[in-house]
Design a protein around this motif. Structure first.
Motif, PDB file in Angstrom:
ATOM      1  N   ILE A  34       0.847  -1.202   0.000  1.00 54.64           N
ATOM      2  CA  ILE A  34       0.000   0.000   0.000  1.00 54.64           C
ATOM      3  C   ILE A  34       0.879   1.247   0.000  1.00 54.64           C
ATOM      4  O   ILE A  34       0.663   2.175  -0.788  1.00 54.64           O
ATOM      5  CB  ILE A  34      -0.962  -0.007   1.201  1.00 54.64           C
ATOM      6  N   ASP A  35       1.887   1.273   0.857  1.00 57.41           N
ATOM      7  CA  ASP A  35       2.803   2.425   0.895  1.00 57.41           C
ATOM      8  C   ASP A  35       3.486   2.632  -0.453  1.00 57.41           C
ATOM      9  O   ASP A  35       3.625   3.761  -0.917  1.00 57.41           O
ATOM     10  CB  ASP A  35       3.855   2.248   1.995  1.00 57.41           C
ATOM     11  N   PHE A  36       3.904   1.545  -1.120  1.00 56.50           N
ATOM     12  CA  PHE A  36       4.530   1.651  -2.438  1.00 56.50           C
ATOM     13  C   PHE A  36       3.567   2.291  -3.433  1.00 56.50           C
ATOM     14  O   PHE A  36       3.921   3.236  -4.139  1.00 56.50           O
ATOM     15  CB  PHE A  36       4.972   0.268  -2.926  1.00 56.50           C
ATOM     16  N   PHE A  37       2.342   1.779  -3.492  1.00 56.33           N
ATOM     17  CA  PHE A  37       1.373   2.312  -4.459  1.00 56.33           C
ATOM     18  C   PHE A  37       1.025   3.769  -4.177  1.00 56.33           C
ATOM     19  O   PHE A  37       0.863   4.565  -5.103  1.00 56.33           O
ATOM     20  CB  PHE A  37       0.093   1.475  -4.473  1.00 56.33           C
ATOM     21  N   VAL A  38       0.915   4.135  -2.918  1.00 54.80           N
ATOM     22  CA  VAL A  38       0.531   5.497  -2.551  1.00 54.80           C
ATOM     23  C   VAL A  38       1.726   6.453  -2.658  1.00 54.80           C
ATOM     24  O   VAL A  38       1.662   7.470  -3.349  1.00 54.80           O
ATOM     25  CB  VAL A  38      -0.089   5.525  -1.136  1.00 54.80           C
ATOM     26  N   ASP A  39       2.797   6.128  -1.970  1.00 63.82           N
ATOM     27  CA  ASP A  39       3.934   7.052  -1.875  1.00 63.82           C
ATOM     28  C   ASP A  39       4.795   7.102  -3.124  1.00 63.82           C
ATOM     29  O   ASP A  39       5.359   8.151  -3.445  1.00 63.82           O
ATOM     30  CB  ASP A  39       4.820   6.678  -0.678  1.00 63.82           C
ATOM     31  N   THR A  40       4.920   6.003  -3.850  1.00 60.17           N
ATOM     32  CA  THR A  40       5.803   5.951  -5.011  1.00 60.17           C
ATOM     33  C   THR A  40       5.050   6.103  -6.326  1.00 60.17           C
ATOM     34  O   THR A  40       5.437   6.895  -7.179  1.00 60.17           O
ATOM     35  CB  THR A  40       6.613   4.633  -5.019  1.00 60.17           C
ATOM     36  N   VAL A  41       3.971   5.331  -6.489  1.00 61.16           N
ATOM     37  CA  VAL A  41       3.260   5.328  -7.776  1.00 61.16           C
ATOM     38  C   VAL A  41       2.258   6.468  -7.880  1.00 61.16           C
ATOM     39  O   VAL A  41       2.107   7.070  -8.937  1.00 61.16           O
ATOM     40  CB  VAL A  41       2.578   3.961  -8.017  1.00 61.16           C
ATOM     41  N   GLY A  42       1.561   6.810  -6.788  1.00 59.36           N
ATOM     42  CA  GLY A  42       0.625   7.927  -6.833  1.00 59.36           C
ATOM     43  C   GLY A  42      -0.833   7.577  -6.654  1.00 59.36           C
ATOM     44  O   GLY A  42      -1.714   8.410  -6.882  1.00 59.36           O
ATOM     45  N   PHE A  43      -1.137   6.340  -6.254  1.00 58.04           N
ATOM     46  CA  PHE A  43      -2.521   5.999  -5.930  1.00 58.04           C
ATOM     47  C   PHE A  43      -2.942   6.763  -4.677  1.00 58.04           C
ATOM     48  O   PHE A  43      -2.102   7.230  -3.907  1.00 58.04           O
ATOM     49  CB  PHE A  43      -2.658   4.489  -5.676  1.00 58.04           C
ATOM     50  N   LEU A  44      -4.240   6.859  -4.453  1.00 61.04           N
ATOM     51  CA  LEU A  44      -4.789   7.518  -3.275  1.00 61.04           C
ATOM     52  C   LEU A  44      -5.264   6.461  -2.289  1.00 61.04           C
ATOM     53  O   LEU A  44      -5.970   5.529  -2.666  1.00 61.04           O
ATOM     54  CB  LEU A  44      -5.961   8.419  -3.664  1.00 61.04           C
ATOM     55  N   ARG A  45      -4.901   6.602  -1.034  1.00 63.72           N
ATOM     56  CA  ARG A  45      -5.319   5.675   0.023  1.00 63.72           C
ATOM     57  C   ARG A  45      -6.757   6.036   0.395  1.00 63.72           C
ATOM     58  O   ARG A  45      -7.006   6.977   1.133  1.00 63.72           O
ATOM     59  CB  ARG A  45      -4.389   5.816   1.227  1.00 63.72           C
ATOM     60  N   THR A  46      -7.713   5.263  -0.105  1.00 63.29           N
ATOM     61  CA  THR A  46      -9.119   5.544   0.124  1.00 63.29           C
ATOM     62  C   THR A  46      -9.644   4.832   1.362  1.00 63.29           C
ATOM     63  O   THR A  46     -10.364   5.419   2.159  1.00 63.29           O
ATOM     64  CB  THR A  46      -9.942   5.145  -1.119  1.00 63.29           C
ATOM     65  N   ALA A  47      -9.283   3.574   1.522  1.00 61.14           N
ATOM     66  CA  ALA A  47      -9.730   2.810   2.689  1.00 61.14           C
ATOM     67  C   ALA A  47      -8.736   1.701   2.971  1.00 61.14           C
ATOM     68  O   ALA A  47      -8.287   1.020   2.050  1.00 61.14           O
ATOM     69  CB  ALA A  47     -11.116   2.211   2.435  1.00 61.14           C
ATOM     70  N   VAL A  48      -8.399   1.533   4.243  1.00 61.92           N
ATOM     71  CA  VAL A  48      -7.553   0.419   4.679  1.00 61.92           C
ATOM     72  C   VAL A  48      -8.158  -0.109   5.976  1.00 61.92           C
ATOM     73  O   VAL A  48      -8.238   0.621   6.965  1.00 61.92           O
ATOM     74  CB  VAL A  48      -6.082   0.840   4.902  1.00 61.92           C
ATOM     75  N   TYR A  49      -8.606  -1.365   5.946  1.00 62.91           N
ATOM     76  CA  TYR A  49      -9.191  -2.010   7.111  1.00 62.91           C
ATOM     77  C   TYR A  49      -8.224  -3.082   7.594  1.00 62.91           C
ATOM     78  O   TYR A  49      -7.970  -4.061   6.886  1.00 62.91           O
ATOM     79  CB  TYR A  49     -10.554  -2.633   6.766  1.00 62.91           C
ATOM     80  N   GLU A  50      -7.692  -2.862   8.787  1.00 59.64           N
ATOM     81  CA  GLU A  50      -6.726  -3.795   9.341  1.00 59.64           C
ATOM     82  C   GLU A  50      -7.396  -4.717  10.347  1.00 59.64           C
ATOM     83  O   GLU A  50      -8.362  -4.339  11.020  1.00 59.64           O
ATOM     84  CB  GLU A  50      -5.580  -3.038  10.003  1.00 59.64           C
ATOM     85  N   ASP A  51      -6.875  -5.918  10.427  1.00 58.66           N
ATOM     86  CA  ASP A  51      -7.318  -6.912  11.402  1.00 58.66           C
ATOM     87  C   ASP A  51      -6.049  -7.417  12.073  1.00 58.66           C
ATOM     88  O   ASP A  51      -5.388  -8.320  11.563  1.00 58.66           O
ATOM     89  CB  ASP A  51      -8.065  -8.040  10.700  1.00 58.66           C
ATOM     90  N   GLY A  52      -5.674  -6.767  13.176  1.00 61.72           N
ATOM     91  CA  GLY A  52      -4.399  -7.078  13.815  1.00 61.72           C
ATOM     92  C   GLY A  52      -3.263  -6.591  12.928  1.00 61.72           C
ATOM     93  O   GLY A  52      -3.249  -5.444  12.497  1.00 61.72           O
ATOM     94  N   ASP A  53      -2.344  -7.494  12.583  1.00 60.41           N
ATOM     95  CA  ASP A  53      -1.215  -7.123  11.736  1.00 60.41           C
ATOM     96  C   ASP A  53      -1.476  -7.412  10.264  1.00 60.41           C
ATOM     97  O   ASP A  53      -0.578  -7.372   9.438  1.00 60.41           O
ATOM     98  CB  ASP A  53       0.066  -7.833  12.203  1.00 60.41           C
TER      99      ASP A  53
END
Length: 150
Positions: A34-53
């Motif tokens: 996710i960090d690669f796609f957002v920070d490097t490629v330029g996608f927008l972080r719209t939603a991230v649902y975590e379950d523990g790690d």
């Protein structure tokens, strides 16, 4: 009787329909991807649902339309039908192909297909993400849809 089942909403004339196809992938390290796609490629972080790690679900939108969905790899999920990390591929349309190529090259992203003009009118290139998935970025928007017949 439910008469709405199977119907679709038609966008106004000239309007672009909302994306209805979302490439999906699984990742060994979903948060890093996710960090690669957002920070490097330029996608927008719209939603991230975590379950523990783990990432149960993430939606990353492409600024020019559409997006991808991803989550942490779970070989037991859905009866083993989840794709193995590194086996996906997608084509992303952009009008900024040269600038994106320059930015990704400068960031040290693995280029699998150098930038070039294609015989079908597209200018495009390809990369591999940190998990090994293949991504192609170009100007080709597909062929026009044939007119609907009554």
């Amino acid at each position: 009787m439910d008469t709405t089942q199977g119907t679709t909403q038609t966008p106004a004339p000239g309007a672009t329909p909302a994306p209805t196809i979302w490439p999906t992938l699984q990742a060994e390290d979903a948060l890093a991807l996710i960090d690669f796609f957002v920070d490097t490629v330029g996608f927008l972080r719209t939603a991230v649902y975590e379950d523990g790690d783990r990432v149960a679900h993430a939606q990353l939108d492409w600024p020019e339309g559409g997006g991808i969905m991803l989550g942490s790899y779970d070989p037991e999920a859905a009866g083993g039908t989840c794709g193995t990390p590194g086996t996906s591929g997608a084509y992303v349309v952009t009008d900024q192909v040269d600038a994106l190529y320059g930015r990704l090259t400068a960031a040290g992203v693995k280029i699998i297909s150098g930038i070039e003009d294609k015989p079908y009118g597209s200018r495009e290139f390809g990369i591999a993400d940190p998990e090994g998935n293949r991504w192609f970025f170009g100007t080709y928007r597909g062929e026009p849809r044939p007119p609907e017949t009554p």
